[in-house]
Design a protein around this motif. Structure first.
Motif, short mmCIF file in Angstrom:
data_model
loop_
_atom_site.label_atom_id
_atom_site.label_comp_id
_atom_site.label_asym_id
_atom_site.label_seq_id
_atom_site.Cartn_x
_atom_site.Cartn_y
_atom_site.Cartn_z
N VAL A 1 39.51 -17.01 20.82
CA VAL A 1 38.66 -16.21 21.71
C VAL A 1 39.10 -14.76 21.63
CG1 VAL A 1 37.93 -15.85 24.09
CG2 VAL A 1 38.33 -18.17 23.25
N VAL A 2 38.15 -13.87 21.43
CA VAL A 2 38.44 -12.44 21.38
C VAL A 2 37.58 -11.73 22.42
CG1 VAL A 2 39.14 -12.44 18.97
CG2 VAL A 2 36.74 -12.08 19.54
N ASP A 3 38.05 -10.63 22.89
CA ASP A 3 37.37 -9.88 23.94
C ASP A 3 36.97 -8.51 23.41
OD1 ASP A 3 36.28 -9.23 26.35
OD2 ASP A 3 38.19 -8.62 27.28
N ASP A 4 36.12 -8.53 22.38
CA ASP A 4 35.66 -7.29 21.78
C ASP A 4 34.28 -6.93 22.34
OD1 ASP A 4 37.90 -7.26 20.19
OD2 ASP A 4 36.91 -8.26 18.51
N PHE A 5 34.09 -5.68 22.67
CA PHE A 5 32.78 -5.22 23.13
C PHE A 5 32.19 -4.29 22.08
CE2 PHE A 5 30.16 -1.92 25.09
CZ PHE A 5 29.16 -2.72 25.64
N LEU A 6 31.00 -4.65 21.62
CA LEU A 6 30.30 -3.84 20.64
C LEU A 6 28.98 -3.37 21.23
CD1 LEU A 6 30.84 -6.02 17.44
CD2 LEU A 6 32.16 -4.05 18.17
N THR A 7 28.66 -2.12 21.01
CA THR A 7 27.42 -1.56 21.55
C THR A 7 26.22 -2.20 20.87
OG1 THR A 7 27.33 0.22 19.93
CG2 THR A 7 28.60 0.63 21.96
N GLU A 8 25.07 -2.03 21.48
CA GLU A 8 23.84 -2.61 20.93
C GLU A 8 23.53 -2.04 19.55
OE1 GLU A 8 19.09 -3.05 22.09
OE2 GLU A 8 20.51 -2.13 23.50
N SER A 9 23.81 -0.76 19.37
CA SER A 9 23.53 -0.14 18.07
C SER A 9 24.42 -0.72 16.99
CB SER A 9 23.73 1.38 18.16
OG SER A 9 25.08 1.70 18.52
N VAL A 10 25.67 -1.03 17.33
CA VAL A 10 26.57 -1.66 16.36
C VAL A 10 26.11 -3.08 16.05
CG1 VAL A 10 28.92 -2.46 15.95
CG2 VAL A 10 28.53 -0.22 16.98
N GLN A 11 25.72 -3.83 17.09
CA GLN A 11 25.27 -5.21 16.88
C GLN A 11 24.05 -5.25 15.96
OE1 GLN A 11 26.74 -7.88 17.56
NE2 GLN A 11 27.92 -7.73 19.47
N LYS A 12 23.19 -4.22 16.03
CA LYS A 12 21.99 -4.21 15.20
C LYS A 12 22.32 -4.15 13.72
CE LYS A 12 18.68 -2.25 18.49
NZ LYS A 12 17.80 -1.08 18.81
N GLN A 13 23.50 -3.62 13.39
CA GLN A 13 23.88 -3.56 11.98
C GLN A 13 24.04 -4.95 11.37
OE1 GLN A 13 26.83 -0.44 10.86
NE2 GLN A 13 27.03 -0.13 13.07
N PHE A 14 24.28 -5.95 12.21
CA PHE A 14 24.48 -7.32 11.72
C PHE A 14 23.21 -8.16 11.92
CE2 PHE A 14 28.67 -5.80 13.19
CZ PHE A 14 29.35 -5.86 11.98
N GLY A 15 22.07 -7.48 12.10
CA GLY A 15 20.84 -8.20 12.40
C GLY A 15 20.34 -9.09 11.28
N GLY A 16 20.73 -8.84 10.05
CA GLY A 16 20.26 -9.66 8.93
C GLY A 16 21.27 -10.68 8.47
N TRP A 17 22.21 -11.03 9.33
CA TRP A 17 23.32 -11.88 8.90
C TRP A 17 22.97 -13.36 8.80
CZ3 TRP A 17 27.94 -11.07 6.82
CH2 TRP A 17 28.85 -12.12 6.81
N THR A 18 22.24 -13.89 9.78
CA THR A 18 22.05 -15.33 9.90
C THR A 18 21.28 -15.91 8.72
OG1 THR A 18 22.08 -15.17 12.30
CG2 THR A 18 21.16 -17.18 11.37
N TYR A 19 21.76 -17.02 8.22
CA TYR A 19 21.17 -17.67 7.04
C TYR A 19 21.35 -19.17 7.17
CZ TYR A 19 20.74 -19.23 2.18
OH TYR A 19 20.39 -19.90 1.04
N ASN A 20 20.25 -19.92 7.01
CA ASN A 20 20.34 -21.38 7.11
C ASN A 20 19.93 -22.07 5.82
OD1 ASN A 20 17.60 -21.09 7.06
ND2 ASN A 20 17.19 -22.24 8.93
N GLY A 21 20.00 -21.33 4.73
CA GLY A 21 19.66 -21.91 3.44
C GLY A 21 18.27 -21.56 2.99
N ASP A 22 17.50 -20.93 3.85
CA ASP A 22 16.14 -20.61 3.45
C ASP A 22 15.66 -19.29 4.01
OD1 ASP A 22 13.70 -21.73 2.08
OD2 ASP A 22 12.85 -21.28 4.05
N ASN A 23 15.99 -19.01 5.27
CA ASN A 23 15.48 -17.79 5.88
C ASN A 23 16.61 -16.97 6.46
OD1 ASN A 23 16.07 -19.67 7.82
ND2 ASN A 23 14.35 -19.16 9.15
#
Length: 735
Positions: free
Chosen positions: A711-733
């Motif tokens: 467990v980590v207690d890191d706080f990232l702003t919304e603008s930073v989180q948006k940089q990882f918006g294309g991360w999720t991948y389930n094998g197709d999308n």
């Protein structure tokens, strides 16, 4: 990537940019008459260190490197007196560059910037034949009886799902070789069968054979009726050992199952296995589009005639020619009992390659119902041409596919088994996916660490490449997901160890073994280049061996996207021993640097050291730029020497840099490339791995640690989180 008794790599260092210098004409000289003594000193020695190349600072070297130029002459090296120890080889160099940064540069989060200035390292981590025994793809129209019509198939972008394979029984199995008629060994196996009734049946068969056949050898069709599929080893606390086993591979994931009882001729299996269907491509030449079944048997060495070891060595999983004496051979009447027995490995009985297209279905479907499929062995050498396509028995299967509606995963979908690596950004754990029971490697990365080290672009580029690439010799990405604090990559679990560790242990590889690895890597680099991706960090530390001994290229932290064939970049990165001359000269370089590193790797496999190695980095860079290429006597006049000369041209315009042209070189004349891509060749070496759960090739400092998603207690702003918006991948999308 993973730590295999050395270091672990999670990414690259902070990006920096630098100017390119004036271009100069490069060339290489090939001289086989004088070979530097640095290879002679290590030609037969085993590397002393398990540590990979170490990090060293080269701040003071930068200006000196920039002043160097390529020596166009074929003269002697400046020095051949440097002392070299393999344990001193440096692996990673970070340049606190004197070059200015480009303030106008803006980063696209899915493409690394064109320049940075870090030299990174490992931190972890033949016969022509049909490629398939089946003519059509299940999931498409098929002539195999019992297979449903699939005219309602949709596009290949349908939902991922779950492929379930049920294995019932095998019958009419025969061996592709003859065996010694060793009555003592056969009797011992029979009485130690794990099933009393099977043991009695085998003893009766042996008695009948003794009356009718007193020949020195037994044919393969008869031998299977005299062998149990499972035995209980005496004096080993009733340890049960299966002689017969089946590997099942789909989408670059391998499972191993064993029968429950029976003879080798006829066995009861009653096993069920499942695979996650996450494939990205419909390329029928790629292994992951096939359901591959390989039937093996562990034969006692005394039952295998020496003549079969020599004639059909390609059927065994661990046959290696003596690299110290490649001309040594075994004759069937050899009387040299003092020599240690050859570690021949397991015998491949036969293969089934079944093309599948399960993702064409949007609803649960049974692709095959209680159908018998024939094992075929195309690798048998014999006088009869028909033996090349001989059927070796059959097995009954049911295959089902169920689409999955879940759009993304979480850490709760996995059971954590062991920690197998740690790095500055996070750690890697061996996990099991709860629904399919598949074993994977789960790589966790803290977002805060990625952001603070300005590695967002590189991290996303690595995930993008892994999601797009589909090659049997590249560690595939199965899934990726994220939490507010972390990124997660789910990769195939590869547990055969780093190629670097195996090369350290053995000193160098045989010609055939080197050719096999280089051929598989060649197709991996070709697939990356087809996607306009340059790899830039090929070296033994970034190459893993899988359970069977095939290559698995990993660690894409230095790859660069959108690099067409003629595009240039100025990024100063790589591993010192493997840097191409044009990269050192800071003139800009193309994808051709990947072929330079392939040549460097082949040279290291064959001789034990890279071609211009020196323990002093400054001297080594000068050698790369100025010294002619030299060869040991055993490479003179060989196809390997000719290929190395063409790959290690200092002038990139003169370098052999087209994948198809490299494939057409005489060094690969015996390679059937379709057969290679379908993994129809048995690797020349099988790692010492007990099973797919085995973590013995990982550092015990990690595997003894309790696995947990901290467990980590890191706080990232919304603008930073948006940089990882294309991360999720389930094998197709990608979400």
């Amino acid at each position: 990537m993973f730590k295999f008794k050395n270091k672990l790599k999670f990414g690259t260092s902070t990006e920096k940019q630098h100017h390119s210098s004036d271009s100069q004409n490069d060339s290489t000289g090939a001289n086989s008459s004088t070979y530097e003594d640095h290879n002679d000193t290590t030609e037969s020695s085993i590397r002393e260190s398990n540590n990979s190349r170490k990090t060293v600072s080269i701040d003071n070297l930068t200006d000196e490197v920039n002043k160097l130029s390529v020596d166009n002459s074929n003269g002697r090296p400046n020095s051949s007196q440097h002392s070299r120890k393999s344990s001193e080889r440096s692996t990673k160099q970070e340049i606190n560059s004197h070059h200015q940064q480009n303030n106008g540069n803006t980063n696209n989060i899915l493409q690394p910037p064109s320049t940075d200035s870090n030299i990174t390292s490992n931190s972890s981590q033949y016969n022509n034949s049909p490629a398939s025994s089946q003519a059509t793809s299940l999931g498409q129209a098929s002539s195999v009886s019992g297979i449903e019509d699939v005219s309602n198939s949709t596009s290949n972008s349908s939902s991922p799902g779950l492929l379930t394979v049920k294995i019932y029984g095998s019958q009419n199995i025969q061996l592709p070789i003859k065996i010694n008629n060793n009555k003592q060994i056969l009797h011992a196996l029979a009485i130690n069968s794990n099933n009393e009734n099977i043991g009695q049946q085998l003893l009766k068969n042996l008695e009948n054979v003794a009356k009718e056949n007193d020949a020195e050898y037994l044919p393969g069709a008869l031998a299977t009726k005299l062998l149990p599929s499972i035995i209980t080893i005496p004096n080993a606390e009733n340890l049960v050992k299966s002689l017969l086993y089946l590997t099942i591979e789909f989408d670059n994931n391998v499972l191993v199952i064993e029968p429950q009882k029976g003879t080798v001729y006829q066995s009861t299996w009653n096993q069920v296995v499942s695979f996650d269907v996450t494939n990205k491509s419909s390329n029928s030449n790629i292994e992951s589009q096939f359901l591959n079944l390989n039937l093996f048997i562990r034969l006692p060495n005394m039952l295998i005639p020496d003549s079969e070891k020599l004639r059909n060595n390609q059927l065994f999983t661990n046959y290696q020619q003596d690299s110290a004496n490649p001309n040594r051979s075994m004759s069937s009447n050899s009387s040299n009992t003092s020599a240690s027995p050859v570690n021949i490995g397991d015998l491949l009985i036969g293969t089934i390659k079944l093309p599948l297209n399960p993702k064409s279905h949007t609803q649960q479907v049974r692709l095959m119902h209680h159908e018998y499929l024939n094992f075929t062995n195309y690798n048998v050498n014999g006088n009869n041409k028909d033996s090349h396509s001989k059927e070796m028995g059959e097995i009954m299967l049911t295959i089902e596919f169920k689409p999955l509606s879940k759009k993304h995963l979480s850490i709760e979908d996995f059971d954590l088994l062991k920690v197998i690596g740690k790095g500055s950004f996070g750690k890697v754990m061996q996990v099991v996916k709860k629904d399919t029971k598949q074993i994977y490697a789960l790589k966790t990365l803290r977002k805060q660490h990625i952001v603070s080290r300005m590695e967002v672009t590189h991290t996303l580029a690595e995930r993008t490449v892994l999601a797009r690439i589909n090659n049997p010799f590249i560690v595939p990405l199965k899934f990726s997901f994220q939490s507010p604090e972390k990124l997660y990559l789910v990769l195939s679990f590869i547990n055969g160890g780093e190629l670097f560790w195996h090369l350290q242990r053995e000193g160098k590889f045989s010609m055939d073994r080197s050719r096999f690895y280089i051929a598989e890597l060649l197709t991996a680099l070709e697939s990356l280049h087809d996607l306009n991706v340059i790899y830039r960090d090929l070296k033994p530390e970034n190459i893993l061996l899988d359970y069977q001994g095939h290559i698995a290229l990993c660690d894409f932290g230095l790859c660069k996207l959108n690099m067409s064939n003629e595009d240039k970049t100025n990024t100063f990165c790589g591993t010192p021993e493997y840097l191409a001359p044009e990269l050192l000269l800071n003139q800009g370089y193309t994808r051709s640097v990947d072929w330079w590193t392939l040549g460097t790797l082949l040279y290291e496999m064959l001789t034990g050291l890279p071609p211009f190695y020196d323990s002093d980095s400054s001297t080594m860079y000068k050698k790369i730029l100025q010294n002619p290429l030299r060869f040991p006597p055993f490479l003179e006049g060989t196809d390997a020497q000719d290929l190395l000369i063409k790959l290690l041209q200092k002038d990139p315009s003169q370098r052999l840099d087209d994948a198809q042209e490299i494939k057409n070189h005489s060094f690969f004349k015996d390679i059937d490339w379709n057969k290679l891509l379908n993994k129809s060749y048995l690797p020349p070496f099988k790692p010492n791995v007990e099973n797919l759960l085995d973590t013995s090739n990982f550092d015990q400092d990690f595997t003894n640690e309790k696995p947990q998603d901290s467990v980590v207690d890191d706080f990232l702003t919304e603008s930073v989180q948006k940089q990882f918006g294309g991360w999720t991948y389930n094998g197709d999308n990608m979400l």
